[in-house]
Design an enzyme around this catalytic site. Structure first.
Site, PDB file in Angstrom:
ATOM      1  N   GLY A 147       6.922  20.311  10.972  1.00 36.27           N
ATOM      2  CA  GLY A 147       7.591  21.796  10.379  1.00 36.27           C
ATOM      3  C   GLY A 147       8.699  21.744   9.349  1.00 36.27           C
ATOM      4  N   ASP A 193      10.118  16.813  17.803  1.00 37.79           N
ATOM      5  CA  ASP A 193       9.851  17.797  18.979  1.00 37.79           C
ATOM      6  C   ASP A 193       8.044  16.756  19.549  1.00 37.79           C
ATOM      7  OD1 ASP A 193       9.426  19.530  18.782  1.00 37.79           O
ATOM      8  OD2 ASP A 193       8.866  19.566  20.439  1.00 37.79           O
ATOM      9  N   GLY A 194       7.115  17.080  18.522  1.00 39.89           N
ATOM     10  CA  GLY A 194       5.354  17.249  18.105  1.00 39.89           C
ATOM     11  C   GLY A 194       5.536  15.772  17.804  1.00 39.89           C
ATOM     12  N   ASP A 211      15.572  23.299  14.817  1.00 39.26           N
ATOM     13  CA  ASP A 211      15.599  24.230  16.629  1.00 39.26           C
ATOM     14  C   ASP A 211      16.443  23.749  17.110  1.00 39.26           C
ATOM     15  OD1 ASP A 211      13.330  25.524  16.063  1.00 39.26           O
ATOM     16  OD2 ASP A 211      11.433  23.971  16.844  1.00 39.26           O
ATOM     17  N   MET A 230      14.333  32.101  15.159  1.00 35.81           N
ATOM     18  CA  MET A 230      13.806  31.137  15.188  1.00 35.81           C
ATOM     19  C   MET A 230      14.235  29.585  15.873  1.00 35.81           C
ATOM     20  SD  MET A 230      11.145  29.460  12.508  1.00 35.81           S
ATOM     21  CE  MET A 230      10.115  30.120  11.751  1.00 35.81           C
ATOM     22  N   GLY A 231      13.837  29.246  17.076  1.00 35.65           N
ATOM     23  CA  GLY A 231      13.844  28.604  17.514  1.00 35.65           C
ATOM     24  C   GLY A 231      13.749  27.462  18.890  1.00 35.65           C
ATOM     25  N   GLU A 282      13.631  34.167  19.098  1.00 31.51           N
ATOM     26  CA  GLU A 282      11.855  34.336  19.194  1.00 31.51           C
ATOM     27  C   GLU A 282      10.710  34.030  20.253  1.00 31.51           C
ATOM     28  OE1 GLU A 282       9.746  31.832  16.640  1.00 31.51           O
ATOM     29  OE2 GLU A 282      10.589  30.196  17.025  1.00 31.51           O
ATOM     30  N   ARG A 313      16.637  49.129  14.899  1.00 30.44           N
ATOM     31  CA  ARG A 313      15.264  48.614  13.829  1.00 30.44           C
ATOM     32  C   ARG A 313      14.910  46.876  14.183  1.00 30.44           C
ATOM     33  NH1 ARG A 313      14.640  53.041  12.473  1.00 30.44           N
ATOM     34  NH2 ARG A 313      14.428  54.087  10.787  1.00 30.44           N
TER      35      ARG A 313
END
Ligand code: F6P
Length: 364
Positions: free
Chosen positions: A13, A115-116, A141, A183-184, A236, A280
Site C-alpha cells: 500500500g 509487513d506483507g 499502520d 485505518m490501521g 477500522e 453520524r
C-alpha cells in the site's frame, strides 16, 4: 568501466514519504558512483518477464519529491496472491525474482515495503544468495516490528487530525456525536495518536475490547455535562462482542490476506442513535494515505534512503532499516518477521495519557 547499478522499488500500500526515500537514495548513490534505477510496480514488477524500470536522474529526483505522496514508481499489491492466481509455486516465484534482478544487472536492491512485503522478502528474496537486499519499512499502520516508526505513519496521523478537526466543527453545529473510522489494519496506532491529538472523548482500538454500554455512557455524559457534542475515533478493526470482523485465516495463521475492514464506525453510530442522540459515521479511508508529506516523514524517508545505499556500499545485506531513538539502525529482515506485527500495548504513553484525561479507550 561500467557503473555498478542499484535498483529501488516500492511494494504494498502506498503512503506519504516514499518519494523522499527514492530521491535520497538516488542522490546518495550518485555521490558514491552508482547508477540508480527505479523498478516499476514493486515486487510484481521485478517478477515480470521484462521488468519495467526507469533510470533515475536529478530531473526526476528533484526536491518536489520530498512533499509529494504516492510513489513515482507505482506500487504492487500482493505478489503471492498474484502468483497463486497464475499458478506459480514458491520456487517459481523465487526464480522469476532472481531472473528479474539479473536481467536488470543489479548490484543491490532496495525494497520499501510494509509487513506483507517484508514477509515476502524474508521468505523469497533473503533465500537467494545473489540478491543483495536492503529493506525499508513503510506503512501508515506503523505495525512493523523493530522500528519505532515507519514511513507514512506520521503524515497519516496529521491528515487524520486535519479531517477530525473539520468533523468537530460540524458535530458542534449540529449537536451530534460523530464517529470517525480511521485505518490501521490490526493496530490502533493511528486511532490512539490522532484521537489523543484531536481531543476525542472515545478512542476504540483493536487491541482492547470495548463495552458498547460504556461507549453509550460516555457519549451520554458529553451531552449531559453541557458540551453538546461528542467525538469518537475508532480504528477500522476495533471489535467486541456486538461487532466482529470477517476473518480470513489460512492454516491457523492470518497470512498474505487483505480482507477489507469496514463497518465498525456505522455500527457504533447506530448504537448511539438508540439512546436518542443524533449520530453520524465518517470513514476517512484512503484520504490518510495521501496528503503533503509531513516534515517527520520527509526526514525519515531521507535518512532511510541514504542509509540503504550506505549499507549496500558497505556490503551489508538482508537487513531492515529501523528508526530507533531518532537514529537509523539495522536488524535482520528474517528476525523482524518472526513475531506477529507490532500493536499497541497497555503501557503505550498515548493510551495512558488518554486514560488519565478520562477518554474511554476500551476495557483496559
Ligand atoms: O496497510 C495499509 C492500509 O492502508 C490499512 O490501514 C488498510 O486496512 C489497508 O491498507 C487498505 O488496503 P487497500 O488499499 O488494499 O484497500
Amino acid at each position: 568501466m561500467t557503473q555498478r547499478r542499484i535498483g529501488i522499488l516500492t511494494s504494498g500500500g502506498d503512503c506519504s514519504g516514499l518519494n523522499s526515500v527514492i530521491r535520497a537514495a538516488y542522490i546518495r548513490a550518485s555521490l558514491l558512483g552508482y547508477e540508480m534505477i527505479g523498478i516499476k510496480r514493486g515486487l510484481r514488477g521485478l517478477a515480470s518477464a521484462d521488468p519495467e524500470h526507469v533510470l533515475l536522474d536529478a530531473a526526476i529526483c528533484n526536491e518536489s519529491m520530498l512533499s509529494s505522496a504516492g510513489s513515482i514508481l507505482y506500487s504492487d499489491t500482493n505478489l503471492v496472491a498474484y502468483a497463486t492466481r497464475v499458478g506459480l509455486s514458491v520456487n517459481d516465484i523465487r526464480s522469476v525474482l532472481c531472473a528479474g534482478y539479473k536481467k536488470l544487472g543489479l548490484h543491490g536492491l532496495i525494497c520499501v515495503g510494509g509487513d506483507g512485503s517484508l514477509q515476502i522478502m524474508a521468505e523469497l528474496l533473503c533465500a537467494i544468495d545473489e540478491i543483495r537486499l536492503i529493506a525499508i519499512p513503510k506503512t501508515i499502520d506503523n505495525d512493523v516490528n523493530g522500528t519505532d516508526v515507519a514511513i507514512g505513519f506520521q503524515t497519516a496521523v496529521d491528515v487524520a487530525i486535519g479531517a477530525i478537526g473539520n468533523v468537530i466543527d460540524s458535530a458542534k453545529s449540529h449537536e451530534r456525536a460523530i464517529v470517525i473510522e480511521v485505518m490501521g489494519r490490526n493496530a490502533g496506532f493511528i486511532a490512539a495518536r490522532a484521537g489523543l491529538a484531536s481531543g476525542a472523548h472515545v478512542i476504540l482500538v483493536p487491541e482492547f475490547r470495548y463495552d458498547i454500554n460504556m461507549v453509550k455512557e460516555k457519549v451520554k455524559s458529553c451531552f449531559e455535562n453541557g458540551r453538546g457534542y461528542c467525538i469518537l475515533v475508532v480504528a477500522e478493526s476495533a471489535e467486541s462482542e456486538d461487532f466482529k470482523h470477517r476473518r480470513e485465516i489460512i492454516d491457523g495463521v492470518v497470512k498474505y490476506t487483505r480482507i477489507a475492514y469496514e463497518g465498525i464506525g456505522k455500527h457504533i453510530a447506530d448504537h448511539i442513535k438508540e439512546i436518542g442522540i443524533d449520530a453520524r459515521a465518517v470513514t476517512l479511508g484512503h484520504v490518510q494515505r495521501g496528503g503533503k508529506t509531513s516534515a517527520s516523514d520527509r526526514i525519515l524517508g531521507t535518512a532511510f534512503g541514504v542509509e540503504a545505499v550506505n549499507q549496500i556500499a558497505a556490503g551489508n545485506y538482508g537487513k531492515l532499516l529501523c528508526y530507533i531513538n531518532n537514529r537509523v539502525e539495522t536488524v535482520d529482515i528474517i528476525d523482524c518477521v518472526k513475531n506477529p506485527t507490532r500493536s499497541l500495548s497497555l503501557d503505550d504513553p498515548h493510551v495512558q495519557l488518554a486514560k488519565q484525561l478520562g477518554v474511554y479507550v476500551g476495557e483496559t
